[in-house]
Design a protein around this motif. Structure first.
Motif, PDB file in Angstrom:
ATOM      1  N   ASN A 151       0.832  -1.211   0.000  1.00  0.00           N
ATOM      2  CA  ASN A 151       0.000   0.000   0.000  1.00  0.00           C
ATOM      3  C   ASN A 151       0.863   1.256   0.000  1.00  0.00           C
ATOM      4  O   ASN A 151       0.510   2.255  -0.634  1.00  0.00           O
ATOM      5  N   GLU A 152       1.975   1.203   0.684  1.00  0.00           N
ATOM      6  CA  GLU A 152       2.867   2.369   0.749  1.00  0.00           C
ATOM      7  C   GLU A 152       3.395   2.738  -0.643  1.00  0.00           C
ATOM      8  O   GLU A 152       3.468   3.921  -1.002  1.00  0.00           O
ATOM      9  N   THR A 153       3.739   1.730  -1.438  1.00  0.00           N
ATOM     10  CA  THR A 153       4.229   1.981  -2.797  1.00  0.00           C
ATOM     11  C   THR A 153       3.106   2.541  -3.669  1.00  0.00           C
ATOM     12  O   THR A 153       3.325   3.464  -4.460  1.00  0.00           O
ATOM     13  N   ILE A 154       1.901   2.001  -3.507  1.00  0.00           N
ATOM     14  CA  ILE A 154       0.749   2.508  -4.269  1.00  0.00           C
ATOM     15  C   ILE A 154       0.474   3.967  -3.910  1.00  0.00           C
ATOM     16  O   ILE A 154       0.200   4.794  -4.791  1.00  0.00           O
ATOM     17  N   LEU A 155       0.603   4.307  -2.634  1.00  0.00           N
ATOM     18  CA  LEU A 155       0.389   5.698  -2.199  1.00  0.00           C
ATOM     19  C   LEU A 155       1.429   6.627  -2.829  1.00  0.00           C
ATOM     20  O   LEU A 155       1.115   7.755  -3.205  1.00  0.00           O
ATOM     21  N   ARG A 156       2.656   6.152  -2.951  1.00  0.00           N
ATOM     22  CA  ARG A 156       3.700   6.954  -3.629  1.00  0.00           C
ATOM     23  C   ARG A 156       3.339   7.153  -5.099  1.00  0.00           C
ATOM     24  O   ARG A 156       3.446   8.258  -5.632  1.00  0.00           O
ATOM     25  N   LEU A 157       2.909   6.083  -5.741  1.00  0.00           N
ATOM     26  CA  LEU A 157       2.577   6.141  -7.170  1.00  0.00           C
ATOM     27  C   LEU A 157       1.349   7.007  -7.436  1.00  0.00           C
ATOM     28  O   LEU A 157       1.207   7.572  -8.521  1.00  0.00           O
ATOM     29  N   ALA A 158       0.471   7.132  -6.462  1.00  0.00           N
ATOM     30  CA  ALA A 158      -0.738   7.955  -6.614  1.00  0.00           C
ATOM     31  C   ALA A 158      -0.407   9.430  -6.822  1.00  0.00           C
ATOM     32  O   ALA A 158      -1.241  10.194  -7.307  1.00  0.00           O
ATOM     33  N   ASP A 159       0.814   9.822  -6.475  1.00  0.00           N
ATOM     34  CA  ASP A 159       1.249  11.214  -6.689  1.00  0.00           C
ATOM     35  C   ASP A 159       1.593  11.497  -8.151  1.00  0.00           C
ATOM     36  O   ASP A 159       1.732  12.656  -8.543  1.00  0.00           O
ATOM     37  N   ILE A 160       1.751  10.430  -8.945  1.00  0.00           N
ATOM     38  CA  ILE A 160       2.115  10.601 -10.359  1.00  0.00           C
ATOM     39  C   ILE A 160       0.847  10.900 -11.157  1.00  0.00           C
ATOM     40  O   ILE A 160      -0.135  10.166 -11.077  1.00  0.00           O
ATOM     41  N   GLU A 161       0.891  11.969 -11.910  1.00  0.00           N
ATOM     42  CA  GLU A 161      -0.302  12.512 -12.565  1.00  0.00           C
ATOM     43  C   GLU A 161      -1.065  11.484 -13.406  1.00  0.00           C
ATOM     44  O   GLU A 161      -2.289  11.428 -13.376  1.00  0.00           O
ATOM     45  N   ARG A 162      -0.376  10.664 -14.178  1.00  0.00           N
ATOM     46  CA  ARG A 162      -1.073   9.772 -15.110  1.00  0.00           C
ATOM     47  C   ARG A 162      -1.603   8.500 -14.446  1.00  0.00           C
ATOM     48  O   ARG A 162      -2.362   7.741 -15.056  1.00  0.00           O
ATOM     49  N   VAL A 163      -1.208   8.237 -13.221  1.00  0.00           N
ATOM     50  CA  VAL A 163      -1.739   7.076 -12.495  1.00  0.00           C
ATOM     51  C   VAL A 163      -3.124   7.432 -11.969  1.00  0.00           C
ATOM     52  O   VAL A 163      -3.282   8.348 -11.171  1.00  0.00           O
ATOM     53  N   ILE A 164      -4.157   6.708 -12.466  1.00  0.00           N
ATOM     54  CA  ILE A 164      -5.545   7.070 -12.111  1.00  0.00           C
ATOM     55  C   ILE A 164      -6.237   6.024 -11.240  1.00  0.00           C
ATOM     56  O   ILE A 164      -7.280   6.310 -10.641  1.00  0.00           O
ATOM     57  N   ALA A 165      -5.692   4.806 -11.164  1.00  0.00           N
ATOM     58  CA  ALA A 165      -6.398   3.754 -10.431  1.00  0.00           C
ATOM     59  C   ALA A 165      -5.461   2.588 -10.147  1.00  0.00           C
ATOM     60  O   ALA A 165      -4.365   2.498 -10.696  1.00  0.00           O
ATOM     61  N   VAL A 166      -5.934   1.699  -9.283  1.00  0.00           N
ATOM     62  CA  VAL A 166      -5.212   0.461  -9.002  1.00  0.00           C
ATOM     63  C   VAL A 166      -6.215  -0.683  -8.963  1.00  0.00           C
ATOM     64  O   VAL A 166      -7.309  -0.550  -8.414  1.00  0.00           O
ATOM     65  N   LYS A 167      -5.858  -1.790  -9.589  1.00  0.00           N
ATOM     66  CA  LYS A 167      -6.621  -3.030  -9.502  1.00  0.00           C
ATOM     67  C   LYS A 167      -5.993  -3.874  -8.400  1.00  0.00           C
ATOM     68  O   LYS A 167      -4.852  -4.312  -8.525  1.00  0.00           O
ATOM     69  N   ASP A 168      -6.758  -4.088  -7.333  1.00  0.00           N
ATOM     70  CA  ASP A 168      -6.266  -4.838  -6.184  1.00  0.00           C
ATOM     71  C   ASP A 168      -6.817  -6.257  -6.253  1.00  0.00           C
ATOM     72  O   ASP A 168      -7.989  -6.486  -5.972  1.00  0.00           O
ATOM     73  N   ALA A 169      -5.971  -7.193  -6.628  1.00  0.00           N
ATOM     74  CA  ALA A 169      -6.392  -8.594  -6.752  1.00  0.00           C
ATOM     75  C   ALA A 169      -5.849  -9.446  -5.604  1.00  0.00           C
ATOM     76  O   ALA A 169      -5.677 -10.650  -5.744  1.00  0.00           O
TER      77      ALA A 169
END
Length: 297
Positions: A151-169
């Protein structure tokens, strides 16, 4: 936030790639499947996600499938192109191709097999996002890739403008809720686990990127809509109806069962590429009975 990021929700099918018995791609069946999904209320299509067998398609076939889905959809619903790879260079090239073909977004799985560190995962997705002007949906499926994006890495990536979503499987609802709460709406979370999708949507996810939607698109669309409207009673009622289906579609590695089910429904041929094999005999009668019990055949 882009318009797509705001509007993307509901039932998103991770579409199979139909094949003839010899393993060649059946383009007519692909066109019919896409038309069926649009008519049945599927909210968006993932072309060549894990369920679409990208690992055994050639690079040209991979981009051809994306191109054909985009052509048939003709802007009626969003098309998300699966462009993940365990080589960052290859992921960038595939994402560039998808952008050139007119995909609405790209779904990028965590690099499989080479087991990067969390910093490696961050740098991988950052490199793709910086190289291609296309919205990106991150995809974490540790059960298949051998790497788990925290989750910590996803939170970092959420700051990148083109990242709009995450599929959590992951299928981990506690972890999913923690992620949704921590993101505070900066990017959307989608379930990538049919069994727990209704509950994750009730916790704040925007929809489900689904295997089950391949065979039950209308039912999955209705379930996601009910969950998004916080109609828990209806969502759980529908979810109960497809619970056995969600379970049996993973009796062998995806997409083996779902392709066999679609063949049984008369929608696609029997083709699947090695090292995947047709569904084992002992699972065929139970899957057929589940399709009947769900009202699909």
């Amino acid at each position: 936030m882009t318009q797509l990021a705001q509007n993307l929700q509901g039932s998103i099918v991770a579409l199979v790639t139909p094949m003839f018995e010899d393993g060649s791609v059946d383009w007519k069946a692909l066109e019919k499947l896409v038309e069926w999904h649009v008519a049945q209320g599927t909210n968006a299509i993932v072309a060549v996600g894990t369920t679409g067998e990208p690992s055994t398609l050639s690079m040209s076939e991979h981009t051809q499938v994306i191109q054909e889905v985009i052509r048939v959809v003709n802007k009626r619903i969003p098309v998300i192109a699966g462009t993940g790879a365990n080589s960052t260079h290859e992921a960038i090239e595939l994402t560039k191709e998808a952008h050139a073909l007119g995909a609405d977004a790209a779904l990028l799985v965590t690099p499989y097999y080479n087991k990067p560190t969390q910093e490696g995962l961050y740098q991988h997705f950052k490199a793709v996002a910086e190289a291609v002007d296309l919205p990106i949906v991150l995809y974490n499926v540790p059960g298949r890739t051998g790497v788990d994006m925290t989750n910590e890495t996803i939170l970092r990536l959420a700051d990148i403008e083109r990242v709009i979503a995450v599929k959590d499987a992951t299928g981990d609802l506690v972890r999913g809720k923690e992620l949704i709460d921590a993101l505070k709406g900066r990017i959307s979370v989608f379930s990538g686990d049919d069994e727990t999708a209704a509950e994750l949507i009730s916790l704040g996810a925007k929809g489900n990127i689904s295997v089950t939607a391949n065979v039950a698109p209308k039912i999955m669309s209705e379930m996601c809509a009910a969950a998004l409207q916080q109609n828990q009673e209806l969502a759980q009622e529908i979810n109960h109806k497809i619970a056995n289906l969600n379970n049996i579609l993973f009796c062998e590695s995806n997409p083996i069962p779902v392709k066999w089910a679609l063949h049984e429904m008369g929608l696609i041929g029997s083709g699947i590429r090695l090292p995947l094999t047709p569904l084992a005999e002992q699972y065929r009668a139970p899957l057929r009975e589940t399709l009947k019990a769900t009202g699909i055949i």
